[in-house]
Scaffold this active site. Structure first.
Site, PDB file in Angstrom:
ATOM      1  N   ARG A 155      75.363  50.420   2.370  1.00  0.00           N
ATOM      2  CA  ARG A 155      75.759  50.010   1.602  1.00  0.00           C
ATOM      3  C   ARG A 155      75.750  49.183  -0.003  1.00  0.00           C
ATOM      4  O   ARG A 155      74.704  47.792   1.043  1.00  0.00           O
ATOM      5  CB  ARG A 155      77.211  48.953   2.196  1.00  0.00           C
ATOM      6  CG  ARG A 155      77.841  50.308   2.817  1.00  0.00           C
ATOM      7  CD  ARG A 155      79.629  50.071   3.506  1.00  0.00           C
ATOM      8  NE  ARG A 155      79.654  51.383   4.643  1.00  0.00           N
ATOM      9  CZ  ARG A 155      79.152  50.874   5.541  1.00  0.00           C
ATOM     10  NH1 ARG A 155      78.868  50.177   5.859  1.00  0.00           N
ATOM     11  NH2 ARG A 155      81.167  52.227   6.479  1.00  0.00           N
ATOM     12  N   LYS A 175      68.600  42.228   9.326  1.00  0.00           N
ATOM     13  CA  LYS A 175      70.472  42.072   9.766  1.00  0.00           C
ATOM     14  C   LYS A 175      70.997  42.163   8.891  1.00  0.00           C
ATOM     15  O   LYS A 175      70.965  41.805   7.731  1.00  0.00           O
ATOM     16  CB  LYS A 175      70.176  41.664  11.011  1.00  0.00           C
ATOM     17  CG  LYS A 175      69.747  41.125  12.166  1.00  0.00           C
ATOM     18  CD  LYS A 175      69.526  40.192  13.199  1.00  0.00           C
ATOM     19  CE  LYS A 175      69.615  40.438  14.496  1.00  0.00           C
ATOM     20  NZ  LYS A 175      69.406  39.265  15.313  1.00  0.00           N
ATOM     21  N   HIS A 252      77.342  53.876  -5.463  1.00  0.00           N
ATOM     22  CA  HIS A 252      77.456  54.756  -3.465  1.00  0.00           C
ATOM     23  C   HIS A 252      76.402  55.536  -3.832  1.00  0.00           C
ATOM     24  O   HIS A 252      76.437  56.033  -2.641  1.00  0.00           O
ATOM     25  CB  HIS A 252      78.822  54.720  -3.183  1.00  0.00           C
ATOM     26  CG  HIS A 252      79.361  55.396  -2.721  1.00  0.00           C
ATOM     27  ND1 HIS A 252      78.803  55.083  -1.467  1.00  0.00           N
ATOM     28  CD2 HIS A 252      80.203  55.940  -2.125  1.00  0.00           C
ATOM     29  CE1 HIS A 252      79.621  55.310  -0.318  1.00  0.00           C
ATOM     30  NE2 HIS A 252      80.221  56.416  -0.779  1.00  0.00           N
ATOM     31  N   ARG A 255      73.745  55.528  -1.661  1.00  0.00           N
ATOM     32  CA  ARG A 255      74.110  55.947  -0.236  1.00  0.00           C
ATOM     33  C   ARG A 255      74.077  57.482   0.088  1.00  0.00           C
ATOM     34  O   ARG A 255      73.652  57.741   1.120  1.00  0.00           O
ATOM     35  CB  ARG A 255      75.350  54.926  -0.092  1.00  0.00           C
ATOM     36  CG  ARG A 255      75.325  55.320   1.264  1.00  0.00           C
ATOM     37  CD  ARG A 255      76.695  53.799   1.427  1.00  0.00           C
ATOM     38  NE  ARG A 255      77.231  54.080   2.781  1.00  0.00           N
ATOM     39  CZ  ARG A 255      77.309  53.792   3.814  1.00  0.00           C
ATOM     40  NH1 ARG A 255      76.314  53.502   5.051  1.00  0.00           N
ATOM     41  NH2 ARG A 255      78.441  54.390   4.623  1.00  0.00           N
ATOM     42  N   HIS A 278      78.124  54.314  10.048  1.00  0.00           N
ATOM     43  CA  HIS A 278      79.971  54.424  10.852  1.00  0.00           C
ATOM     44  C   HIS A 278      80.011  54.180  11.781  1.00  0.00           C
ATOM     45  O   HIS A 278      79.123  54.874  12.961  1.00  0.00           O
ATOM     46  CB  HIS A 278      80.158  56.183  10.290  1.00  0.00           C
ATOM     47  CG  HIS A 278      79.797  56.131   9.018  1.00  0.00           C
ATOM     48  ND1 HIS A 278      79.686  56.835   8.164  1.00  0.00           N
ATOM     49  CD2 HIS A 278      80.774  55.727   7.546  1.00  0.00           C
ATOM     50  CE1 HIS A 278      80.018  56.998   6.722  1.00  0.00           C
ATOM     51  NE2 HIS A 278      80.509  56.232   6.454  1.00  0.00           N
ATOM     52  N   TYR A 287      79.556  63.416   4.450  1.00  0.00           N
ATOM     53  CA  TYR A 287      78.013  62.912   3.411  1.00  0.00           C
ATOM     54  C   TYR A 287      76.692  63.845   4.196  1.00  0.00           C
ATOM     55  O   TYR A 287      75.997  64.562   3.686  1.00  0.00           O
ATOM     56  CB  TYR A 287      77.863  61.381   3.407  1.00  0.00           C
ATOM     57  CG  TYR A 287      78.235  60.866   3.748  1.00  0.00           C
ATOM     58  CD1 TYR A 287      78.353  60.068   2.054  1.00  0.00           C
ATOM     59  CD2 TYR A 287      79.618  60.117   4.389  1.00  0.00           C
ATOM     60  CE1 TYR A 287      78.597  58.849   1.535  1.00  0.00           C
ATOM     61  CE2 TYR A 287      80.030  58.686   3.282  1.00  0.00           C
ATOM     62  CZ  TYR A 287      79.457  58.130   2.450  1.00  0.00           C
ATOM     63  OH  TYR A 287      80.692  57.028   1.937  1.00  0.00           O
TER      64      TYR A 287
END
Length: 309
Positions: A155, A175, A252, A255, A278, A287
């Site tokens: 994201r 991370k 977006h 992604r 997710h 997606y």
């Protein structure tokens, strides 16, 4: 004997006190974004009702009808997602106020969430992605950010929150904080690995993606690179730049495209869940739908006339 009804007193908090009380419940670091969004909506509710107005007046039919009419005019012409987001905010606040016994009923009950037609074309084609990420005339910051977003399927907010210390350049990973404040790892490919060192120019700290100029307003120390005074690049600015450069696409969609293309390439469900961050297959489903481009290729391979040739 007639029925005895208890009359509700108008005593209680004012609208501004009730709103402040609700927002005070969102005082954790992981709810900072939610609090900011809720505060924006409730500020407009406060202006409509009047800051000093007793909240309890919303239990009267006239005030409840007025709130519904105002809400419909204010957000009725907006996209369903925007309408629903503001309605959810209002109802979250009302739910809290009812728990505190500041309201007896739900003055928003006449409002209904709005459905939205599924958009099945949000994925950009592979040729579009290749052309976009190969535009050498664009600033290095944008080329690095866009390629990282596509290669990692992260994201935009997660990537923009990265600090240099979060990066493991040798292993091409970093991370990030996912939704719900969960710590996760994103991984990128050669394209990003070549661009990141050029962008960082040897920096060992501060936000990865910086503004072009010094910050004009005081910011949290973690959002400023002290040696130059540059601030962390905001999502709003990054989104505006991308939309302007692409003629209307959204961040977006990078992604969305990455996950769609991974699904088309045969990635299994477990891999896609890790790739996307997710936690449920249901969230991933939209997606994993193949793009029109992939559907055409599939049809061409199945076409008897094509096979004969």
């Amino acid at each position: 004997m007639g029925t005895v009804r208890r009359l509700r007193s108008v005593a209680g908090p004012s609208v501004v006190e009730a709103i402040d009380g609700f927002l005070a419940t969102l005082d954790h670091p992981e709810t900072a974004g939610t609090r900011r969004v809720y505060a924006s909506t409730l500020r407009q509710v406060r202006e409509h009702l009047g800051a000093a107005t007793p909240l309890a007046v919303l239990d009267t039919p006239a005030a409840a009808a007025g709130l519904v009419a105002w809400f419909t005019v204010r957000w009725g012409e907006r996209a369903p997602a925007t309408f629903n987001r503001n309605l959810d905010t209002l109802r979250s606040a009302i739910g809290y106020w009812r728990e505190q016994d500041w309201l007896a009923g739900d003055p928003s009950r006449a409002l209904r969430r709005r459905g939205r037609a599924p958009d099945r074309t949000r994925s950009l084609g592979r040729a579009e992605i290749t052309a976009l990420l190969g535009r050498e005339e664009l600033p290095l910051r944008e080329r690095t950010l866009w390629r990282l977003l596509y290669e990692s399927a992260a994201r935009a907010g997660e990537v923009l929150a990265l600090d240099v210390e979060d990066l493991d350049l040798r292993n091409r990973c970093a991370k990030v904080r996912r939704k719900g404040n969960a710590v996760d790892v994103i991984v990128w490919q050669t394209g990003t690995a070549r661009l990141l060192p050029r962008l960082l120019k040897g920096r060992s700290g501060g936000p990865v993606f910086l503004t072009d100029r010094r910050a004009r307003v005081p910011l949290a120390p973690g959002d400023v690179y002290e040696p130059t005074g540059q601030a962390r690049l905001s999502y709003r600015r990054a989104a505006e730049t991308f939309t302007a450069a692409t003629g209307g696409a959204t961040l977006h969609q990078l992604r969305h495209s990455a996950l769609t293309h991974a699904a088309e390439d045969g990635a299994n469900t477990s891999t896609l869940l890790s790739f996307s961050g997710h936690t449920s297959v249901a969230s991933l489903a939209r997606y994993a739908r193949v793009s029109p481009e992939a559907l055409r290729r599939w049809q061409q391979r199945r076409d008897p006339a094509t096979r004969c040739r």
